[in-house]
Design a protein around this motif. Structure first.
Motif, short mmCIF file in Angstrom:
data_model
loop_
_atom_site.label_atom_id
_atom_site.label_comp_id
_atom_site.label_asym_id
_atom_site.label_seq_id
_atom_site.Cartn_x
_atom_site.Cartn_y
_atom_site.Cartn_z
N ILE A 110 -2.65 6.74 5.04
CA ILE A 110 -2.47 5.97 3.88
C ILE A 110 -2.04 4.46 4.19
N ILE A 111 -0.93 4.52 4.97
CA ILE A 111 -0.33 3.21 5.38
C ILE A 111 -1.43 2.49 5.97
N ALA A 112 -2.46 3.07 6.96
CA ALA A 112 -3.22 2.16 7.81
C ALA A 112 -4.34 1.74 6.81
N ILE A 113 -4.88 2.61 5.99
CA ILE A 113 -6.26 2.25 5.12
C ILE A 113 -5.68 1.16 3.95
N ASN A 114 -4.65 1.70 3.33
CA ASN A 114 -4.24 1.28 1.92
C ASN A 114 -3.37 -0.09 2.21
N LEU A 115 -2.64 -0.22 3.44
CA LEU A 115 -1.95 -1.45 3.74
C LEU A 115 -2.24 -2.30 4.90
N SER A 116 -2.19 -1.45 6.20
CA SER A 116 -2.51 -2.51 7.48
C SER A 116 -3.67 -3.01 7.43
N ALA A 117 -4.81 -2.36 6.64
CA ALA A 117 -6.33 -2.68 6.64
C ALA A 117 -6.20 -4.14 6.15
N ALA A 118 -5.64 -4.53 5.24
CA ALA A 118 -5.69 -5.45 4.49
C ALA A 118 -4.91 -6.79 4.99
N PHE A 119 -4.01 -6.39 6.10
CA PHE A 119 -3.24 -7.28 6.75
C PHE A 119 -4.34 -7.76 8.02
N HIS A 120 -4.91 -6.79 8.67
CA HIS A 120 -5.71 -7.23 9.78
C HIS A 120 -7.05 -8.05 9.04
N ALA A 121 -7.47 -7.64 8.00
CA ALA A 121 -8.67 -8.34 7.64
C ALA A 121 -8.33 -9.96 7.23
N THR A 122 -7.05 -9.93 6.37
CA THR A 122 -6.56 -11.09 6.14
C THR A 122 -6.34 -12.10 7.45
N LYS A 123 -5.76 -11.61 8.18
CA LYS A 123 -5.47 -12.18 9.42
C LYS A 123 -6.73 -12.83 10.10
N ALA A 124 -7.83 -12.03 10.21
CA ALA A 124 -9.05 -12.28 10.90
C ALA A 124 -9.94 -13.29 9.94
N VAL A 125 -9.66 -13.35 8.45
CA VAL A 125 -10.38 -14.29 7.79
C VAL A 125 -9.84 -15.69 7.69
N PHE A 126 -8.39 -15.64 7.77
CA PHE A 126 -7.51 -16.77 7.42
C PHE A 126 -7.84 -18.24 8.15
N SER A 153 4.20 9.73 -2.21
CA SER A 153 5.15 8.59 -1.60
C SER A 153 4.43 7.61 -0.52
N ALA A 154 3.25 7.94 0.14
CA ALA A 154 2.77 7.04 0.87
C ALA A 154 1.91 6.11 0.41
N TYR A 155 1.27 6.59 -0.77
CA TYR A 155 0.63 5.55 -1.68
C TYR A 155 1.28 4.40 -2.29
N VAL A 156 2.40 4.96 -3.04
CA VAL A 156 3.20 3.99 -3.50
C VAL A 156 4.04 3.16 -2.71
N ALA A 157 4.22 3.57 -1.71
CA ALA A 157 4.76 2.64 -0.42
C ALA A 157 3.91 1.70 0.05
N ALA A 158 2.54 2.03 0.26
CA ALA A 158 1.52 1.26 0.79
C ALA A 158 1.26 0.21 -0.40
N LYS A 159 1.33 0.62 -1.53
CA LYS A 159 0.72 -0.47 -2.63
C LYS A 159 1.88 -1.33 -3.07
N HIS A 160 3.10 -0.90 -2.79
CA HIS A 160 4.19 -1.97 -3.06
C HIS A 160 4.18 -3.02 -1.81
N GLY A 161 4.07 -2.35 -0.67
CA GLY A 161 3.86 -3.39 0.57
C GLY A 161 2.60 -4.22 0.49
N LEU A 162 1.25 -3.75 -0.19
CA LEU A 162 0.28 -4.64 -0.43
C LEU A 162 0.81 -5.90 -1.53
N VAL A 163 1.38 -5.42 -2.36
CA VAL A 163 1.97 -6.61 -3.38
C VAL A 163 2.63 -7.78 -2.53
N GLY A 164 3.68 -7.17 -1.71
CA GLY A 164 4.47 -8.20 -0.90
C GLY A 164 3.31 -8.89 0.12
N LEU A 165 2.64 -8.25 0.70
CA LEU A 165 1.59 -9.04 1.58
C LEU A 165 0.76 -10.19 0.87
#
Ligand code: NAD
Length: 260
Positions: A110-126, A153-165
Motif C-alpha cells: 500500500i505504501i508503494a502503490i498509494n504513495l511512493s508511486a506518486a513520488f516516482h511519477a512526479t519526479k519523472a515528469v517534473f 492503517s496503511a491506507y490512511v498513512a499513505a493518503k496523509h503522505g500523499l497530501v504532504g507530497l
C-alpha cells in the motif's frame, strides 16, 4: 480544452482512473492508460476511448510498485507524444485489517502503490513540465488523507503522505507553471470499494449487508456514493486555465464527511 496535451492517468483500467482518462480524452488530450486486468478488455477500453474522442490512446502495463517501470513508462510517453503535460496519480489499493494482524507485505504494497508511486511519477515528469513551463499534477488522495478510520492503517498513512507530497510539489512547481492539488473523495462506488465490504464486515464484526449504511455512508451528510463523473469534472477544472492559481490544496468531494 486540452488538445495537444498528453495525460498519464495511473491505475486507469478501472474505476475512478478510467473515468478521469475518458474525461481528459473527451477534452482532446492524448492518454496513457495504465493498470492491470484482462488484456483484451483493456484493448477494447483503449480502442473505445480513442474512437469516441479522436485522440491517441496508448496503454502501459507498468507495475506501479516498480520505480524502473514507472520511469520507463514516462520516458516512452514523452518520446511518443513529445511531452507529458498532465499527471493524475490515481493508482491505489486497499486492505482492511486491525493493526495487530495487519500483514507486513500489505503495508509495504500500500505504501508503494498509494504513495511512493506518486513520488516516482512526479519526479519523472517534473523536468519536462518545467521545460514547457506548464504542468498539472493531480493526486487522487481520499477523505482518508485528512481523517482516519480504524482498520485502515496503511491506507490512511499513505493518503496523509500523499497530501504532504502534494504540498511540496506545489511549492517547487509554482515558479515554473506547474500546479499540484489533491482530490479527496469520500466513498465512490468502484471495484475497490466493493471488494472491501467483506473484510470491513469481518473487522467490525457486523454482517456484510450493514457495511454500506453503517460504515461507508455513515459519515457522509449526503447519503450517497460520490460518482466518478463528479471526480472527473473536478479534474478537468484543475487542468484548465481558471485553476492556475489553485495549487497545494486539498479538494474534498466527500458528501460532507470531513465537515465533522
Ligand atoms: P479500482 O480498484 O477501481 O482501480 C484501481 C486501478 O489501479 C486499476 O486500474 C488497477 O488495475 C490499478 N492498479 C492496482 N495495482 C496496480 C499496480 N501495482 N500497478 C499498476 N496499476 C495498478 O479503484 P478506485 O476505487 O477507482 O480507486 C482509484 C483511486 O481513488 C485510489 O487511489 C483510491 O485510493 C482512491 N479513492 C477511492 C475511493 C473510493 O471510494 N473508491 C475513495 C477515495 C479515494
Amino acid at each position: 480544452m486540452l488538445t495537444g496535451k498528453t495525460a498519464l492517468v495511473t491505475g486507469s483500467t478501472s474505476g475512478i482512473g478510467l473515468g478521469i482518462a475518458r474525461a481528459l480524452a473527451h477534452e482532446g488530450a492524448n492518454i496513457i492508460v495504465n493498470g492491470m486486468g484482462d488484456l483484451s478488455e483493456i484493448d477494447q477500453i483503449c480502442d473505445d476511448m480513442g474512437r469516441d474522442s479522436g485522440c491517441k490512446v496508448h496503454y502501459s502495463p507498468a507495475d506501479m510498485t516498480d520505480p524502473a517501470q514507472i520511469r520507463a513508462m514516462i520516458a516512452k510517453a514523452q518520446e511518443k507524444f513529445g511531452s507529458l503535460d498532465i499527471l493524475v496519480n490515481n493508482v491505489g489499493i486497499q486492505y482492511v485489517c486491525a493493526i495487530e494482524d495487519y500483514p507486513e507485505e500489505k503495508w509495504d504494497a500500500i505504501i508503494a502503490i498509494n504513495l511512493s508511486a506518486a513520488f516516482h511519477a512526479t519526479k519523472a515528469v517534473f523536468g519536462g513540465m518545467k521545460q514547457k513551463k506548464w504542468g498539472r499534477i493531480i493526486n487522487i488522495a481520499s477523505a482518508h488523507g485528512l481523517v482516519a478510520s480504524p482498520f485502515k492503517s496503511a491506507y490512511v498513512a499513505a493518503k496523509h503522505g500523499l497530501v504532504g507530497l502534494t504540498k511540496v510539489t506545489a511549492l517547487e512547481g509554482g515558479v515554473c507553471g506547474i500546479t499540484c492539488n489533491a482530490i479527496c473523495p469520500g466513498y465512490t462506488w468502484t471495484p475497490l470499494v466493493e471488494s472491501q465490504i467483506a473484510d470491513t464486515a469481518k473487522a467490525r464484526g457486523i454482517p456484510k449487508e450493514r457495511v454500506v449504511q453503517e460504515v461507508m455512508l455513515s459519515e457522509h451528510a449526503v447519503k450517497e456514493f460520490v460518482t466518478i463523473d463528479q471526480l472527473s469534472e473536478l479534474t478537468l477544472f484543475l487542468c484548465g486555465d481558471h485553476a492556475r492559481s489553485m495549487t497545494g490544496t486539498t479538494l474534498s468531494v466527500d458528501g460532507g464527511w470531513t465537515a465533522h
